[in-house]
Scaffold this motif. Sequence first.
Motif, PDB file in Angstrom:
ATOM      1  N   ARG A 124      11.115   4.723   0.751  1.00 57.09           N
ATOM      2  CA  ARG A 124      11.651   3.587  -0.023  1.00 57.09           C
ATOM      3  C   ARG A 124      11.667   2.314   0.808  1.00 57.09           C
ATOM      4  O   ARG A 124      11.396   1.234   0.289  1.00 57.09           O
ATOM      5  CB  ARG A 124      13.057   3.903  -0.536  1.00 57.09           C
ATOM      6  N   ARG A 125      11.982   2.436   2.081  1.00 59.00           N
ATOM      7  CA  ARG A 125      11.971   1.260   2.958  1.00 59.00           C
ATOM      8  C   ARG A 125      10.546   0.913   3.382  1.00 59.00           C
ATOM      9  O   ARG A 125      10.244  -0.246   3.645  1.00 59.00           O
ATOM     10  CB  ARG A 125      12.855   1.510   4.168  1.00 59.00           C
ATOM     11  N   PHE A 126       9.683   1.903   3.474  1.00 63.90           N
ATOM     12  CA  PHE A 126       8.278   1.671   3.816  1.00 63.90           C
ATOM     13  C   PHE A 126       7.569   0.959   2.675  1.00 63.90           C
ATOM     14  O   PHE A 126       6.771   0.035   2.902  1.00 63.90           O
ATOM     15  CB  PHE A 126       7.608   3.023   4.090  1.00 63.90           C
ATOM     16  N   LEU A 127       7.887   1.363   1.431  1.00 66.33           N
ATOM     17  CA  LEU A 127       7.237   0.798   0.235  1.00 66.33           C
ATOM     18  C   LEU A 127       8.307   0.280  -0.733  1.00 66.33           C
ATOM     19  O   LEU A 127       8.493   0.811  -1.827  1.00 66.33           O
ATOM     20  CB  LEU A 127       6.382   1.876  -0.457  1.00 66.33           C
ATOM     21  N   PRO A 128       9.034  -0.787  -0.364  1.00 66.74           N
ATOM     22  CA  PRO A 128      10.144  -1.246  -1.206  1.00 66.74           C
ATOM     23  C   PRO A 128       9.698  -1.794  -2.556  1.00 66.74           C
ATOM     24  O   PRO A 128      10.523  -1.900  -3.470  1.00 66.74           O
ATOM     25  CB  PRO A 128      10.801  -2.337  -0.350  1.00 66.74           C
ATOM     26  N   HIS A 129       8.415  -2.128  -2.692  1.00 66.89           N
ATOM     27  CA  HIS A 129       7.928  -2.665  -3.961  1.00 66.89           C
ATOM     28  C   HIS A 129       7.663  -1.567  -4.992  1.00 66.89           C
ATOM     29  O   HIS A 129       7.405  -1.867  -6.167  1.00 66.89           O
ATOM     30  CB  HIS A 129       6.637  -3.464  -3.728  1.00 66.89           C
ATOM     31  N   GLN A 140      -1.615   1.924  10.793  1.00 69.39           N
ATOM     32  CA  GLN A 140      -2.615   1.164  10.023  1.00 69.39           C
ATOM     33  C   GLN A 140      -2.169   0.978   8.573  1.00 69.39           C
ATOM     34  O   GLN A 140      -2.336  -0.104   7.990  1.00 69.39           O
ATOM     35  CB  GLN A 140      -3.965   1.878  10.094  1.00 69.39           C
ATOM     36  N   ILE A 141      -1.581   2.017   7.988  1.00 64.33           N
ATOM     37  CA  ILE A 141      -1.075   1.906   6.616  1.00 64.33           C
ATOM     38  C   ILE A 141       0.077   0.905   6.564  1.00 64.33           C
ATOM     39  O   ILE A 141       0.192   0.120   5.609  1.00 64.33           O
ATOM     40  CB  ILE A 141      -0.631   3.287   6.099  1.00 64.33           C
ATOM     41  N   TRP A 142       0.920   0.920   7.586  1.00 63.18           N
ATOM     42  CA  TRP A 142       2.065  -0.003   7.653  1.00 63.18           C
ATOM     43  C   TRP A 142       1.608  -1.451   7.547  1.00 63.18           C
ATOM     44  O   TRP A 142       2.278  -2.282   6.929  1.00 63.18           O
ATOM     45  CB  TRP A 142       2.814   0.262   8.942  1.00 63.18           C
ATOM     46  N   GLN A 143       0.456  -1.776   8.136  1.00 65.49           N
ATOM     47  CA  GLN A 143      -0.046  -3.144   8.137  1.00 65.49           C
ATOM     48  C   GLN A 143      -0.477  -3.606   6.743  1.00 65.49           C
ATOM     49  O   GLN A 143      -0.503  -4.811   6.465  1.00 65.49           O
ATOM     50  CB  GLN A 143      -1.229  -3.260   9.113  1.00 65.49           C
ATOM     51  N   ARG A 144      -0.810  -2.686   5.855  1.00 59.38           N
ATOM     52  CA  ARG A 144      -1.282  -3.062   4.508  1.00 59.38           C
ATOM     53  C   ARG A 144      -0.446  -2.383   3.411  1.00 59.38           C
ATOM     54  O   ARG A 144      -0.925  -2.112   2.316  1.00 59.38           O
ATOM     55  CB  ARG A 144      -2.757  -2.689   4.342  1.00 59.38           C
TER      56      ARG A 144
END
Length: 460
Positions: free
Chosen positions: A350-355, A426-430
């Motif tokens: 949830r914090r990684f992908l808040p959108h 790498q995923i974190w960057q996008r």
Amino acid sequence: MKTVIEPFRIKMVEPIQFSNRSQREQRLQAAGLNLFRLKAEDVIIDLLTDSGTGAMSAEAWAALMRGDESYAGARSWYRFERAVQEIFGFPQVIPTHQGRAAERLFASVMVRSGLVVPNNTHFDTTRANIEAVGGRAVDLPCADARDLALEVPFKGDMDISALEHLIANVGADRIPVILLTVTNNSGGGQPVSMANIRAVSKLAHIHRIPFYIDACRFAENAYFIQQQEAGYDAMSVREIVQEMFNYADGCLMSAKKDAFANIGGFLCTRDEQLAEEWRRLLILTEGFPTYGGLAGRDLEAIAVGLQEVLDEDYLRYRIRSTQYVADQLHKIGIPTVRPAGGHAVYIDARRFLPHIEPLQYPGQSLAVELYLEAGIRSVEVGTVMFGRDAHTGIESPAKWDLLRLAIPRRVYTRSHMDYVIEAIAQIWQRRESICGLKIVSEPPYLRHFSARFDWIPVSG
């Protein structure tokens, strides 16, 4: 020495089949965006589970050759029974082919419609087996567990005040058993303190409620107690294990975790009458009580593994290896459950992908993206796994949405883990470009194993 090395040498290797993103897209689409449905050969690093995926030792492989495959009363059974009794201290031992078979026997005899079973946090199959017989599984994690990022020990503890309140409101006669899972898998792999085990035991026995421990990762939990709880630093892990289970009336275990076995499990109890009820059901569903659905060679492997897992050099390496991955991700800024647990690293999706809204399954979305990026298989522990009420069918967001990276025992090296860390970075960057998911088909129980998903296109 500051460097912690593997307390073993590698004697045999298995090739990894590499793939490119285009191939992985095709395979994942055919699997309905569900990583359980992939072929294992199409996975580069498999962190789906630590259950049954560990590497056995030379001694365990040698023990396989001693397997006595007699239908009843095999030598292998007596070696297995003796190992379990010596370590856990329970006189009655019932073998099963794996942990969920033990859960099924356990729930079928101890739980009935309308009864309530509290736990620090039930895992998926435990909950499903309780609910399948009409029971209600209630999670009572401690207050510290609510803050995933909080750096305190023993966040796997049960909330004793909440347990007292539940007993007062529901009535002890409607609680057939109290369960405590060590370590707390669904709660981020967090350990349970000896003080908490003792407190749960005391409360259970005051109200004459049986107290059982889900013991899948008992040795890892005991090592955390030795390292982090006052008064236990001078005790051996074996001694701590014996104290842990001395407070309980019995336990259930998947031997596919801390016993290093590829298959197997068991139930233990001090209650001879209850054991006989389990054995009668065992004969109907699993096999004769001296093999319980297992080959003699598997009983031998478990007997060896239960001894090996108490090796403190191994446990030191195991816990430090997991901490390494969690700490490297934390340094990058990736939100993880803190502190690191024993068997897995948990990313806060949830914090990684808040959108992405919880009902669009951010944990599953992240799992899909990690496979597409680098061929790494992981598992969602969140709204897909726990979001639908088994009795009403109503779906709501789970307490949290996590991505679990479960690390098989003695399988992957540090360079494998560095590959995992790099892929997640790498995923974190996008991360803003990742889409949510919707379910297009699902079964009534344990839907995360076989549901099919599709992308929800980004609007605008």
